[in-house]
Design a protein around this motif. Structure first.
Motif, PDB file in Angstrom:
ATOM      1  N   PRO A 142     -28.699 -14.097 -15.721  1.00 58.73           N
ATOM      2  CA  PRO A 142     -27.232 -14.600 -15.201  1.00 58.73           C
ATOM      3  C   PRO A 142     -26.928 -13.384 -14.459  1.00 58.73           C
ATOM      4  O   PRO A 142     -25.916 -12.332 -14.952  1.00 58.73           O
ATOM      5  N   VAL A 181     -33.368 -22.267 -16.072  1.00 59.83           N
ATOM      6  CA  VAL A 181     -33.832 -21.815 -17.434  1.00 59.83           C
ATOM      7  C   VAL A 181     -33.317 -20.196 -17.194  1.00 59.83           C
ATOM      8  O   VAL A 181     -33.702 -19.147 -16.495  1.00 59.83           O
ATOM      9  N   ARG A 182     -32.332 -19.925 -18.219  1.00 62.68           N
ATOM     10  CA  ARG A 182     -31.721 -18.385 -18.110  1.00 62.68           C
ATOM     11  C   ARG A 182     -32.650 -17.628 -19.065  1.00 62.68           C
ATOM     12  O   ARG A 182     -32.630 -17.828 -20.308  1.00 62.68           O
ATOM     13  N   PHE A 183     -32.938 -16.468 -18.465  1.00 66.02           N
ATOM     14  CA  PHE A 183     -33.500 -15.530 -19.306  1.00 66.02           C
ATOM     15  C   PHE A 183     -32.483 -14.319 -19.725  1.00 66.02           C
ATOM     16  O   PHE A 183     -31.670 -14.173 -19.048  1.00 66.02           O
ATOM     17  N   SER A 184     -32.943 -13.372 -20.593  1.00 66.72           N
ATOM     18  CA  SER A 184     -32.073 -12.504 -20.962  1.00 66.72           C
ATOM     19  C   SER A 184     -32.598 -10.885 -20.347  1.00 66.72           C
ATOM     20  O   SER A 184     -31.680 -10.100 -20.228  1.00 66.72           O
ATOM     21  N   ILE A 215     -38.349  -9.124 -18.162  1.00 68.20           N
ATOM     22  CA  ILE A 215     -39.876  -8.922 -18.795  1.00 68.20           C
ATOM     23  C   ILE A 215     -39.829 -10.450 -19.188  1.00 68.20           C
ATOM     24  O   ILE A 215     -41.088 -11.133 -18.839  1.00 68.20           O
ATOM     25  N   GLU A 216     -38.997 -11.188 -19.774  1.00 71.19           N
ATOM     26  CA  GLU A 216     -39.217 -12.456 -20.344  1.00 71.19           C
ATOM     27  C   GLU A 216     -39.451 -13.490 -19.312  1.00 71.19           C
ATOM     28  O   GLU A 216     -40.203 -14.509 -19.343  1.00 71.19           O
ATOM     29  N   MET A 273     -40.543 -12.877 -16.270  1.00 66.65           N
ATOM     30  CA  MET A 273     -41.964 -12.716 -15.551  1.00 66.65           C
ATOM     31  C   MET A 273     -42.907 -13.349 -16.605  1.00 66.65           C
ATOM     32  O   MET A 273     -44.073 -13.887 -16.163  1.00 66.65           O
ATOM     33  N   ASP A 274     -43.034 -13.096 -18.021  1.00 68.91           N
ATOM     34  CA  ASP A 274     -43.876 -13.578 -18.847  1.00 68.91           C
ATOM     35  C   ASP A 274     -43.971 -15.176 -18.737  1.00 68.91           C
ATOM     36  O   ASP A 274     -44.889 -15.826 -18.787  1.00 68.91           O
ATOM     37  N   PRO A 312     -31.002  -1.952 -20.277  1.00 73.23           N
ATOM     38  CA  PRO A 312     -30.670  -3.272 -19.965  1.00 73.23           C
ATOM     39  C   PRO A 312     -29.017  -3.114 -19.400  1.00 73.23           C
ATOM     40  O   PRO A 312     -28.182  -2.447 -19.958  1.00 73.23           O
ATOM     41  N   PRO A 372     -26.484  -4.903 -19.164  1.00 72.81           N
ATOM     42  CA  PRO A 372     -25.255  -4.934 -19.889  1.00 72.81           C
ATOM     43  C   PRO A 372     -24.759  -3.621 -20.421  1.00 72.81           C
ATOM     44  O   PRO A 372     -23.311  -3.604 -20.701  1.00 72.81           O
TER      45      PRO A 372
END
Ligand code: ATP
Ligand code: ATP
Ligand code: MG
Ligand code: MG
Lengths: 265, 254, 295, 254, 265
Positions: free
Chosen positions: C17, C43-46, C49-50, C52-53, C143, C145
């Motif tokens: 986001p 698909v929103r990721f936080s 890393i996630e 790319m996984d 991170p 934020p």
């Protein structure tokens, strides 16, 4: 008997009632208990399981208050436990994380003795119960009988006026029990402490006491006071002993037929 | 003898895992970047050991862990002993604890950064939080569960307040508190990875996160391996500690 | 890995986001108009890393992702190609109020979201310009934020990160803009790219075509600072209008093609900074066929 | 009466927290965006309830939680009963479990995505992992700790293998297993946030992470609040479940 | 006595030794135990705590194997526990999660009876011990005495040839104990089951048994076999009863002086 009745009254109960709340309703566990214990006397309270023996002893020790009635110790109302009346618990209440010596020493802490005095006093009573070889052992390393002897040494070291015993030998086997009963008599003779003993063992009551109070259940009342007029030391197989034994047994059998024991066990 | 047999069983299970893993790779046909082989992970471990970074990561992680864990233990036991004896205060504190406990320490990250900054502190704070609640709750319930006979005895002996707390309540509650300590080691260690994700530049958690960032999954697995082994060792050490205290206090076996 | 291309005509695209992914938002916003029948699932990721996984494992068909991170994946043998940029510019260096020039950062802590990011390269570039070494500052990854809070509390002295976090820091008055990225590397600070999995493009070439075309058109729309476009932005990004407008002022989405020169520059930088040994070459990694068709 | 008093104490603690919080804001002088006031969080909660998203997040999270938790419980108890009785097999499995257990479920994320994709599954798998180990370990140790008298009795009565497992070992071990179930609810729920960070598009964990990314710390706190409350409710429900089973099985109080 | 000696031998121990490993070294707990129990006999084994009574009973029940010597039950070597010889445990070993009825029914499961037959058989023995009013209660809702009666009903329902009792009444209060001893005699009369009882209560042994075996400790040996030649039912306060009681007491006092009881308690 004559000499005892002239002695001063140590414990005095007058119309003592005790109620517990059970599912919101008060249930009378003890009703109209009246008795005196005179100085120097060994009194046993004998009754079936659940008749309120422990409750009664707790009241005398100040661990709980009566719902009604009066309770005096040495002329003063009992409001809380004191070092003048020490309770001896059925499962000994030894502190398992302290050695024999330290279990006795902690009882002396509030007296503000010096380290040496405290050690000396503890040693004296440990010797009295014959445990001087187990000073640094932990309770878990001792047999049940030895553990109860530590508890006795601890109680005595405080030099209380009264010792309250709640089925102190019930968890021991018969032979150990016999042996400790003898020990107890010897120590009582030597120290002159007063003892009130709660038990469900007729032999024990007859063997040890000057007077036996027989309790009924639902609610707990004192049905009978039986003075045991036998010389000490007593012989468990003597016919006089058997006479008292049978008397008390009959008392209970009598009760049994009335209440229908079958439904109480 | 006993250690030999433990070692043998461990070897068998190790071989079992390696073969299962190799089989998955064999039949699953995954790209190496997505599922490294045991051999690659082994190489990764060796390289970490050789260049000395592993030692540094382990040192930093253990440091953070111990600071967080030990301070949590001290605070939680002290608080727990007091709260366990003051029923009314506990009734007020209890709902707060109950609501805070199920919240993942990670969820607090924004506030942890706000108050504690970055570097060592977030990891320490997260480990503190993770260890604090189990120890506090087990201490309070241990104190409440103490055999009433001990309390009656203390009353009867007219033992003073502080003696009561230190010489009777604490040791009597200890076996159950120790259980809380044991559980807390596990939970706290699990949160090390999470804690070292917030601005840390070293530590095993950082190693995992950083290797994941760099798509070095072999190093991720190497990190997982060391976290697992160290976690196991921590768990065993606290077990030994419990036994040692038990011995000091005459509890045998149990 | 086995790809699981979306059922039928669903294209699954991962993103974070951030303002940088705006062309995706506009593709979704005007889905019916631009994609005639196909569907796109964002698909929103936080965290990267996630994302790319999921991309590596083939759980999404493509993503708007840090260019450098995608190159690393390609280097690792993941079958992906970069088809367009995410945006141009829009990477501000935000510093606390007591930092007036780069030299003030000496010995201070600077936060970046990821070592494999334009932000890291930007930091290095900035320090070089000022004659400082990368080691002169204490670089931490954190991170995004958390960055404004960390800056506000003085835990860090500066941060470089994707939008809207730069703008957020400014509107929260945690710091001020020290530099904009274009002051260091005009037109060659490639930040985010739209990458697609090769197997997706092979299995559904028409769908992929359609999508990229829509994406480019969406980029044009995202660039217009109209009421309508602002509204579309804020449908996907939950930030204050103030921060959003500030943030959009720093970014452009018009020309999303990937030039060979600027890519080569990026490649060299990665090698220089020892972030990558053998980053993929332009031919290996960049697929500009969509632009060629258009032209 | 009893519920009234619980409610009163909870109200007091609630007020306590709110005032402490307000005081921190008052004296700390933090920007609102970095530390929202209770009132803002309250507004956030209201808005979440009004637009119906809260209900959806809660529904999705609870769904994932129950699927993950219940399947972990079933698998772990079944395995645990068997492993607890086969000492040699357990000795091989034990080292594997001991090394895997301290690893944060999050560390497995790359592999979880590889095998289970994104969406519901990672959250379910992570909750499964988080719940699996405590239940397995407590079941195995419960089986090993069973009063030997029950086993002697079963031998003496010549009771069949399956009856032994289902009618004697399982119920005898149940109180201790239940303890594991209880602990596992807590740990598993804590990992919900972590699980919903991996590509999930809804759920309370997603709400927290997403709000954090948008710097909507009031919504983060609202999410934390609901995670806390639901965690508390889950914990209480498993407590009630334990009591209910206890009643069926004639265990009173304890 | 005459009639018993002609009956068949049910249990036969020949030179039975039992060793346990203690800190790596074998420790002899039982040494050279030799005795027979004939069909119809009620035998008690009396000894102090820790002398090896439970170990001996475990061997007879097949729960453990002797280190040396031979052990036969009904002519066959004992290798594992069977339904022909049921053990009654000191703490009853009731399954607390099953009602009284289900506690008895589980014992009948291996017989493959129909549901009705199984229920009927269970009911019969529950009635025999007088618990038909507590069918659906859980053990925790029963007093200790009632719990032991459920265990007795369960053991009887299997209709075993032998019941092994390990201090079955030790945890009960004296009155309940007396009552259950009478019950036990009545039931034994009715069902004709053989009983071997282990106890540390002299009265109990004398009241119940045809023969009393007295055990010594370290290592456990059978010191004396005392046949109790009194008609049943016996009177606890009768002088003949006291005669046996005193005899056994003296046996132990004799032992006490030799071993130094003080250090064994
Ligand atoms: N704290 C309490 N609250 C409610 N009821 C109680 C409490 N303490 C005892 N009772 C009840 O009072 C009765 C008498 O209990 P008490 O423990 O005094 O009996 P007892 O004669 O000592 O029995 P035992 O020989 O088993 O020790 C019992 O019915 C018991 O349930
Ligand atoms: N499984 C075992 N392993 C090692 N030693 C044992 C074992 N079982 C019993 N012993 C030892 O054997 C001795 C006799 O034990 P046993 O339980 O047979 O005595 P007991 O006469 O039944 O005592 P009690 O009256 O206390 O029940 C004790 O010293 C005990 O420590
Ligand atoms: Mg009592
Ligand atoms: Mg025994």
């Amino acid at each position: 008997m004559g000499s005892i009745s002239e002695q001063k009254i140590l414990v005095e109960l007058r119309n003592v009632d005790k109620e517990f709340m059970k599912q919101g309703l008060p249930e009378k566990v003890l009703s109209g208990i009246n008795f005196d214990v005179k100085e120097g006397e060994f009194v046993s309270i004998l009754g079936k399981s659940g008749c309120g023996k422990s409750t009664l002893l707790n009241l005398i020790g100040g661990f709980d208050q009566p719902t009604r009635g009066e309770l005096h110790f040495d002329g003063m109302p009992v409001t809380k436990p004191t070092r003048r009346a020490i309770m001896l618990f059925q499962f000994y209440a030894l502190l398992p994380w302290r050695s024999v010596l330290k279990n006795v020493e902690i009882a002396l802490e509030p007296e503000g003795l010096s380290k040496e005095e405290s050690r000396e006093r503890a040693m004296k009573y440990i010797k009295l119960v014959g445990l001087e070889d187990s000073l640094h052992q932990f309770p878990s390393q001792l047999s049940g009988g030895m553990q109860q002897r530590v508890a006795i040494a601890r109680a005595l070291s405080i030099q209380p006026e009264l010792i309250l015993m709640d089925e102190p030998f019930a968890a021991l086997d018969t032979f150990t029990r016999y042996y400790l009963q003898d020990e107890l008599l010897r120590i009582k003779e030597q120290e002159g402490t007063n003892i009130i003993l709660v038990t469900h063992d007729i032999d024990e009551a007859v063997y040890l006491s000057d007077r036996v109070f027989i309790m009924d259940a639902n609610p707990g009342t004192i049905r009978k006071r039986i003075p045991i007029q036998l010389p000490k030391p007593r012989d468990r197989s003597h016919s006089d002993f058997q006479y008292y034994r049978k008397w008390i047994l009959d008392e209970f059998n009598f009760g049994q037929k009335l209440d229908g024991l079958e439904f109480n066990i | 003898m006993k250690y030999l047999s433990i070692f043998m069983y461990a070897t068998v299970s190790f071989l079992l895992v390696i073969s299962a893993w190799q089989l998955v790779i064999f039949f699953g046909d995954y790209p190496e970047a997505l599922l490294p082989s045991p051999f690659m992970v082994f190489q990764g471990i060796i390289s970490l050991i050789q260049d000395g970074t592993l030692f540094e990561h382990v040192r930093v992680s253990l440091f953070r862990f111990f600071v967080g864990y030990l301070s949590a233990v001290v605070v939680a036991i002290a608080l727990g002993l007091i709260l366990g004896r003051t029923t009314r205060v506990w009734k007020v504190i209890d709902p707060i604890v109950q609501v805070l406990r199920p919240v993942a320490p990670v969820a607090w990250a924004p506030f942890i950064v706000l108050w504690f900054g970055i570097g060592n502190m977030p990891a320490i704070v997260i480990i503190f939080i993770a260890a604090f609640f189990p120890v506090l709750l087990s201490t309070v319930s241990a104190v409440k569960k103490i055999d009433k006979t001990y309390l009656k005895l203390a009353q009867n002996l007219e033992i003073g307040k502080s003696s009561l707390l230190l010489k009777i309540i604490f040791p009597a509650a200890f076996p159950y508190i120790a259980n809380g300590l044991h559980i807390a080691v596990g939970t706290a260690w699990i949160f090390l990875v999470a804690g070292e994700m917030i601005g840390a530049q070293s530590g095993l958690g950082y190693l995992i996160v950083d290797s994941r960032n760099a798509l070095d999954l072999d190093l991720v697995l190497a990190g997982i391996f060391f976290i697992g082994i160290l976690g196991l060792l921590l768990d065993k050490s606290i077990g030994l500690f419990e036994k040692w205290v038990g011995k000091q206090w005459g509890v045998q076996g149990s | 890995g086995r790809p699981t291309p979306g059922e039928n005509d669903v294209i699954r695209i991962g993103h974070l986001p951030i303002t940088h992914a705006a062309p995706l938002y506009f593709t979704k916003e005007y889905e019916e108009e631009l994609l005639n029948g196909a569907e796109i699932e964002l698909v929103r990721f936080s965290s990267w890393i996630e994302l790319m996984d999921a991309l590596n494992a083939g759980r999404i068909d493509g993503a708007s992702v840090l260019f450098e991170l995608a190159m690393k994946a390609k280097e690792r043998g993941i079958g992906i190609s970069a088809v367009a940029l995410g945006h141009r510019e829009g990477n501000a260096i935000v510093a606390s109020h007591d930092v007036d020039e780069v030299a003030d950062l000496k010995g201070e802590t600077v936060a970046i979201p990821h070592t494999l990011s334009a932000h890291n390269l930007l930091l290095d570039e900035m320090l070089q310009r000022e004659g400082m070494a990368y080691e002169d500052v204490n670089v931490v990854e954190m991170p995004p934020p958390e960055m404004p809070a960390a800056l506000s509390e003085g835990r860090i002295s500066s941060y470089i990160v994707a939008e809207p976090f730069g703008a957020l820091g400014v509107t929260l008055e945690a710091g001020h803009v020290l530099y904009q990225s274009n002051e260091f590397c005009p037109d060659s600070c490639l930040c985010c790219a739209l990458v697609l999995r090769d197997d997706f493009m092979e299995e559904a070439p028409e769908l992929a075509d359609q999508f990229v075309e829509a994406y480019l058109e969406a980029g044009v729309r995202a660039d217009q600072q109209t009421e309508e476009s602002l509204a579309a932005h804020s449908n996907y990004l939950n930030v204050t209008d103030e921060a959003l407008e500030l943030s959009l002022g720093w970014i452009t989405y018009e020309d999303l093609s990937i030039g060979e020169e600027e890519y080569e520059h990026l490649r060299q930088r990665l090698i220089e900074m020892q972030l990558s040994d053998q980053p993929p070459t332009y031919e290996e990694f960049i697929d500009q066929s969509y632009f060629e068709e258009e032209r």
